[in-house]
Design an enzyme around this catalytic site. Structure first.
Site, PDB file in Angstrom:
ATOM      1  N   ASN A 440      43.985  41.872  38.245  1.00 15.50           N
ATOM      2  CA  ASN A 440      44.216  41.264  39.538  1.00 15.50           C
ATOM      3  C   ASN A 440      45.153  40.042  39.672  1.00 15.50           C
ATOM      4  O   ASN A 440      46.009  39.994  40.333  1.00 15.50           O
ATOM      5  CB  ASN A 440      42.637  40.609  40.275  1.00 15.50           C
ATOM      6  CG  ASN A 440      41.783  41.695  40.782  1.00 15.50           C
ATOM      7  OD1 ASN A 440      42.638  42.696  41.216  1.00 15.50           O
ATOM      8  ND2 ASN A 440      40.861  41.606  40.821  1.00 15.50           N
ATOM      9  N   HIS A 445      45.335  41.808  44.039  1.00 17.51           N
ATOM     10  CA  HIS A 445      44.420  42.518  44.302  1.00 17.51           C
ATOM     11  C   HIS A 445      44.506  44.078  44.888  1.00 17.51           C
ATOM     12  O   HIS A 445      43.565  44.956  44.688  1.00 17.51           O
ATOM     13  CB  HIS A 445      43.721  41.713  45.375  1.00 17.51           C
ATOM     14  CG  HIS A 445      43.209  40.440  44.838  1.00 17.51           C
ATOM     15  ND1 HIS A 445      41.844  40.342  44.258  1.00 17.51           N
ATOM     16  CD2 HIS A 445      43.695  39.189  45.169  1.00 17.51           C
ATOM     17  CE1 HIS A 445      41.533  39.201  44.141  1.00 17.51           C
ATOM     18  NE2 HIS A 445      42.663  38.448  44.336  1.00 17.51           N
ATOM     19  N   ASP A 449      42.462  47.213  43.440  1.00 19.70           N
ATOM     20  CA  ASP A 449      41.888  48.061  44.340  1.00 19.70           C
ATOM     21  C   ASP A 449      42.212  49.652  43.984  1.00 19.70           C
ATOM     22  O   ASP A 449      41.327  50.284  43.724  1.00 19.70           O
ATOM     23  CB  ASP A 449      42.144  47.947  45.841  1.00 19.70           C
ATOM     24  CG  ASP A 449      41.657  46.794  46.444  1.00 19.70           C
ATOM     25  OD1 ASP A 449      40.653  46.050  45.775  1.00 19.70           O
ATOM     26  OD2 ASP A 449      42.210  46.460  47.569  1.00 19.70           O
ATOM     27  N   GLU A 475      33.457  45.155  39.762  1.00 19.53           N
ATOM     28  CA  GLU A 475      34.126  46.132  39.012  1.00 19.53           C
ATOM     29  C   GLU A 475      32.677  46.689  38.083  1.00 19.53           C
ATOM     30  O   GLU A 475      33.025  47.488  37.144  1.00 19.53           O
ATOM     31  CB  GLU A 475      35.225  45.392  37.944  1.00 19.53           C
ATOM     32  CG  GLU A 475      34.584  44.489  37.104  1.00 19.53           C
ATOM     33  CD  GLU A 475      34.473  43.016  37.363  1.00 19.53           C
ATOM     34  OE1 GLU A 475      34.409  42.169  36.367  1.00 19.53           O
ATOM     35  OE2 GLU A 475      34.415  42.827  38.690  1.00 19.53           O
TER      36      GLU A 475
END
Length: 558
Positions: A440, A445, A449, A475
């Site tokens: 990230n 982000h 994803d 996660e």
């Protein structure tokens, strides 16, 4: 001139009156079809109502009978255990000595404890020797008596609420009996014991007459009952190839009458009758049994033929003359419940009133009903589609398309309970992506994803039938594996780990990365603990240990 005639006919149909007539005919046709359809639905609802009404009575009766059958089996298992491992105490030895002292008397009675046990009632050696069904084995009599003394405690202390009054008893071929309604210590013990062994249910449980050693129902005479009849269920007690006696309970016919009468709450619901396996009426929801048969011989044969093809618990219905007949085959009793609903009762009942009102409404509101049906159908379809969408969003994580935390925990708890009931192993895998925060931070982000979606796809590809996974954190993922040993679960986790670690993932244009994951595995086989939250906590602890050990590995031990 011919063309003018055709034009006049066309203009006539285009007039307002003709349009109204055509619309009326179309609406009438549609409303008639709708009314016919609703009539079919109403008929189905009537049939379902009759079956459900009878089913509720059958379920209550089955539940009560099955409860007592389970008690009989429990008492038989208790006797088996007691015969196999007899207990010898001072009180037991004293009671056995008392038996040796009174066994020659015409009748006798003794018990272990005046307040907590039932008395054992018996007859003399002479009485036993005079009956071919009885046998007092000197090597087994003391063991059987001590076992019966133990049973007397349980029979006395295990009373429970019952909808139907009944008597529970054990009759031994050694010349004694136990009863939940114990008699006084007088000469009536002899006649009572004789009435037990003289009934057909006693001799029918001999190995010759009942080689399958199954439970049997019989109708017997009870002088204390108003109707003079009782229904008795018996099972044999066998141990080491010896037939010791029978365990049984009986219901007075009067109590069955009362039960059916209380279950029949509406005068227009018809009449319920209980038939035995030979199609003799036993009890009814009416005030008394009919003086003559409600069915002719061919009609009874028709009901018997339909019921013979059904399994226990099966149901069916028949139309006979102006009567509607529903029947239910009981699970716990080799008999049949039959409900008779006449046309007159149907007209005065709820569905009869509904049919009359419905016919009037059809005459008055045909068009309104059709329009309302169309509107409601559209609304229902829209609501159903909306419900499906909301249900999916409530149970699934939109990013990974796995179960979300709430739905996953609910499913996992249910699966663990099922495995516990079936004595199957149950495993939990806790998985966490390694260095996910750095992805990230480095790529954003959106890239994170993509990594989560990629990991979820790898999980799904490695699934077996029955495995369930969910996203339980940012996660973090959790997988439950029903009917799976710890070794098999470790192999599944290792397969997932390899799949994730060997795939190169395109994060951004020109940027690829390879991710890894750490795993913790726990199983019920380690501590026989089926609590999912404790299993998950154990797997999470092992996951933390895997991370401490260098990540990208599976840990299955503390």
């Amino acid at each position: 001139m011919f063309g003018d005639a055709i034009q006049r006919e066309i203009m006539r149909f285009r007039s307002p009156k003709s349009v109204v007539n055509i619309c009326f005919i179309v609406v009438f046709i549609f409303s008639t079809v709708l009314t016919w359809r609703e009539a079919v639905v109403l008929e189905g609802a009537y049939v379902a109502n009759q079956r459900n009404s009878l089913d509720s009575v059958a379920t209550l009766l089955d539940r009560q009978l099955q409860y007592n059958i389970d008690n009989l089996l429990f008492y038989r298992n208790t006797m088996h255990y007691a015969l196999q491992s007899p207990i010898s105490t001072d009180r037991t030895r004293k009671s056995l000595a008392e038996f040796d002292h009174v066994r020659s008397q015409s009748f006798w009675q003794f018990r272990l404890d005046l307040s907590r046990s039932l008395p054992i009632n018996g007859v003399s050696d002479e009485f036993v020797n005079s009956s071919p069904l009885l046998e007092r084995d000197e090597e087994a009599i003391h063991t059987e008596l001590s076992s019966a003394l133990e049973l007397s405690y349980i029979m006395r202390l295990s009373g429970s609420a019952r909808m139907l009054p009944q008597r529970l008893f054990y009759v031994s071929r050694s010349g004694f009996f136990l009863s939940s309604n114990p008699p006084a210590n007088d000469s009536k013990i002899v006649s009572l014991f004789y009435s037990f062994i003289a009934q057909p249910y006693f001799s029918s449980q001999s190995p010759q007459n009942n080689p399958s050693r199954a439970l049997r129902w019989t109708h017997t005479v009870n002088p204390n009952s108003t109707s003079g009849e009782i229904i008795t269920a018996t099972i044999p007690l066998d141990f080491n190839g010896r037939w010791y006696g029978i365990l049984a309970f009986d219901y007075p016919i009067d109590s069955l009458h009362e039960f059916l009468q209380e279950a029949q709450y509406d005068d227009h619901e018809g009449t319920v009758l209980l038939y035995d396996k030979e199609f003799n009426p036993i009890a009814t929801s009416a005030e008394h049994l009919p003086e003559y048969s409600l069915f002719t011989a061919p009609q009874l044969a028709q009901i018997a033929g339909a019921a013979a093809e059904a399994k226990p618990g099966g149901q069916g219905e028949l139309r006979m003359d102006s009567r509607f007949i529903t029947w239910a085959k009981l699970n716990s009793f080799d008999g049949l419940l039959v409900k008779v609903h006449t046309l007159e009762e149907g007209v005065h009942g709820e569905f009869g009133r509904i049919s009359i009102v419905f016919s009037v409404l059809w005459l008055l509101f045909t068009f309104m009903l059709f329009v309302s049906w169309m509107v409601i159908r559209r609304l229902v379809n829209n609501m159903f589609n909306l419900q499906q969408t909301l249900t999916w969003r409530a149970n699934y994580d939109t990013l990974t398309r796995l179960y979300n935390r709430g739905a996953f925990f609910e499913i996992a708890h249910k699966l663990s309970q099922e495995c516990q009931q079936q004595a199957q192993p149950f495993c939990v895998i806790q998985m966490d992506l390694d260095f996910f925060k750095s992805i990230n931070d480095r790529f954003g982000h959106n890239s994170g994803d993509k990594v989560l979606a990629h990991a979820a796809a790898m999980l799904s590809d490695a699934f077996r039938d029955g495995d369930v996974a969910g996203r339980v954190g940012g996660e973090e993922f959790c997988i439950v594996l029903p009917d799976t040993t710890l070794e098999e679960a470790v192999k599944v986790a290792e397969r997932i780990r390899v799949r994730i670690n060997t795939k190169e993932l395109l994060i951004k244009k020109g940027n690829t990365t390879r991710i890894s994951a750490s795993f913790g595995v726990s199983s019920t086989s380690e501590s026989n603990d089926y609590d999912f939250e404790r299993l998950q906590s154990c797997a999470d602890h092992r996951l933390y240990k895997a991370k401490q050990g260098g990540r990208n590995q599976v840990c299955s031990h503390d």
